[in-house]
Design an enzyme around this catalytic site. Structure first.
Site, PDB file in Angstrom:
ATOM      1  CD  GLU A  65      55.404 -56.367 -11.816  1.00 54.06           C
ATOM      2  OE1 GLU A  65      54.529 -57.108 -11.319  1.00 54.06           O
ATOM      3  OE2 GLU A  65      56.331 -56.203 -11.067  1.00 54.06           O
ATOM      4  CG  ASP A  83      46.718 -58.521  -3.578  1.00 55.60           C
ATOM      5  OD1 ASP A  83      45.628 -58.320  -3.672  1.00 55.60           O
ATOM      6  OD2 ASP A  83      47.751 -57.787  -4.138  1.00 55.60           O
ATOM      7  CB  THR A  88      45.724 -55.714  -9.028  1.00 49.59           C
ATOM      8  OG1 THR A  88      45.923 -56.070  -7.545  1.00 49.59           O
ATOM      9  CG2 THR A  88      47.030 -55.266  -9.797  1.00 49.59           C
TER      10      THR A  88
END
Length: 281
Positions: A65, A83, A88
Site C-alpha cells: 500500500e 477515486d 484517504t
C-alpha cells in the site's frame, strides 16, 4: 507515503471500498460462516495474533500500500487520490466518503474530547457517501497531520483497523483451519476488497474459493485451498483498474505459499510492483 503510482492506486482500495462501509455493526455485516467447532490449527503453523507475526502482517500490507515497511509512518498520511471516495488517510486508508473515517474521528472524540479533529464531525457526516471536501478544506489535512502525532489518535487508528479488518479476518481464517499465512492472506484481502458478500468483496472471494476446494476445517488440504483463494482473489482484482496490478498476490503471497511457509516465518523475501522487500528476523 507511497512512492509509486501503482502503490497509490492500490491505496485507493485500502478500506475504502464502498462495499466496506464501517459501522458499529461491522462484524455482523460480514458474511462469515460460524461453525459449531473451531478447527484446531497446528501450533507450527502460527497465529497472526502473536505480536511478532502481527508486525509482519502490518509490514507486508504496508509494502503493497505504501511501498515501505514502515507502516507506523502512515498515521499522518492523507490525500485525495481522486477515486470518488474523498480523502484517504491513515494506516489503513480511512476514507471521508465511506464512513470509516467518520467512525474513526468519532472514536477519537470520545477518547479525547475537544481534539483538533472533533470540529470536523458535522462535515464528515455531511460528506459521507460522496467525494466532497465541503466543510473540510482548507484546514483538515493539516489538522489530520497534527493529530497523527497524538498517541491517542494513533491508538484509535489501530483499534479501528483491528475491529473492522484484522480481527474478523483472523477469526474467520482460524475457523477455516488456516495457519498464519492463510490468516494473513485473508487479512490482506479484506483490507483491499472490504467485508462484503458480492463477488469482488472478501466474502464473495472466499465463497468462490470454497466452490473449488475445501478448507482444512472441511477436511481439505491447506495449500490447495489457499491456492484456490488466491486464484479467486486475483480474478476479483482484475475486474477493477485500481487493482489490476496483482503482484501482491503473484510475487508476495504466492511465493510464501509455494515455499510451504504456512507459518509465515522469516526470513521473508518478496516483491511488490517490482520493488524487493525483506524481513530477515
Amino acid at each position: 507515503m507511497p512512492t509509486s503510482s501503482a502503490a497509490r492506486a492500490a491505496t485507493a482500495a485500502l478500506a475504502c471500498s464502498l462495499l466496506a462501509l464501517c459501522t458499529a455493526a461491522v462484524p455482523s455485516a460480514v458474511a462469515f460462516a460460524t461453525p459449531t467447532a473451531v478447527h484446531q490449527v497446528r501450533a507450527d503453523e502460527g497465529d497472526l495474533n502473536d505480536p511478532a507475526k502481527k508486525e509482519i502482517a502490518m509490514e507486508l500490507v504496508s509494502s503493497a500500500e505504501n511501498s515501505s515497511l514502515d507502516w507506523k509512518a502512515q498515521y499522518s498520511y492523507i490525500e485525495d487520490i481522486h477515486d470518488g471516495r474523498g480523502y484517504t488517510a491513515g494506516i489503513i486508508g480511512f476514507c471521508s466518503g465511506t464512513g470509516d473515517m467518520l467512525d474513526l474521528v468519532r472514536s477519537y472524540a470520545q477518547r479525547e474530547p475537544g481534539n483538533v479533529l472533533a470540529r470536523y464531525l458535522p462535515a464528515l457526516e455531511a460528506v459521507n457517501g460522496s467525494d466532497s471536501h465541503d466543510g473540510l478544506d482548507p484546514t483538515f489535512k493539516d489538522d489530520w497531520a497534527s493529530a497523527a502525532g497524538d498517541p491517542v489518535f494513533q491508538q484509535a487508528q489501530n483499534d479501528e483497523r483491528d475491529r473492522v479488518y484484522f480481527d474478523p479476518a483472523v477469526s474467520q481464517a482460524k475457523q477455516d483451519g488456516l495457519g498464519a499465512l492463510g490468516q494473513f492472506i485473508y487479512y490482506d484481502a479484506i483490507v483491499m476488497h472490504g467485508p462484503g458478500t458480492d463477488g469482488t468483496s472478501f466474502g464473495g472471494i472466499r465463497a468462490t474459493a470454497m466452490r473449488s476446494a475445501r478448507t482444512p476445517a472441511q477436511g481439505g488440504d491447506e495449500v490447495t485451498y489457499l491456492n484456490a483463494f488466491l486464484d479467486a482473489r486475483k480474478a476479483a482484482m482484475l475486474t477493477e483498474e485500481a487493482h489490476s496490478d496483482t503482484t501482491r498476490v503473484d510475487t508476495e503471497q504466492r511465493v510464501f505459499l509455494d515455499n510451504g511457509n504456512l507459518a509465515l516465518n522469516p526470513p521473508l523475501h518478496w516483491q511488490v510492483y517490482g520493488q524487493p522487500f525483506d524481513i530477515d528476523g
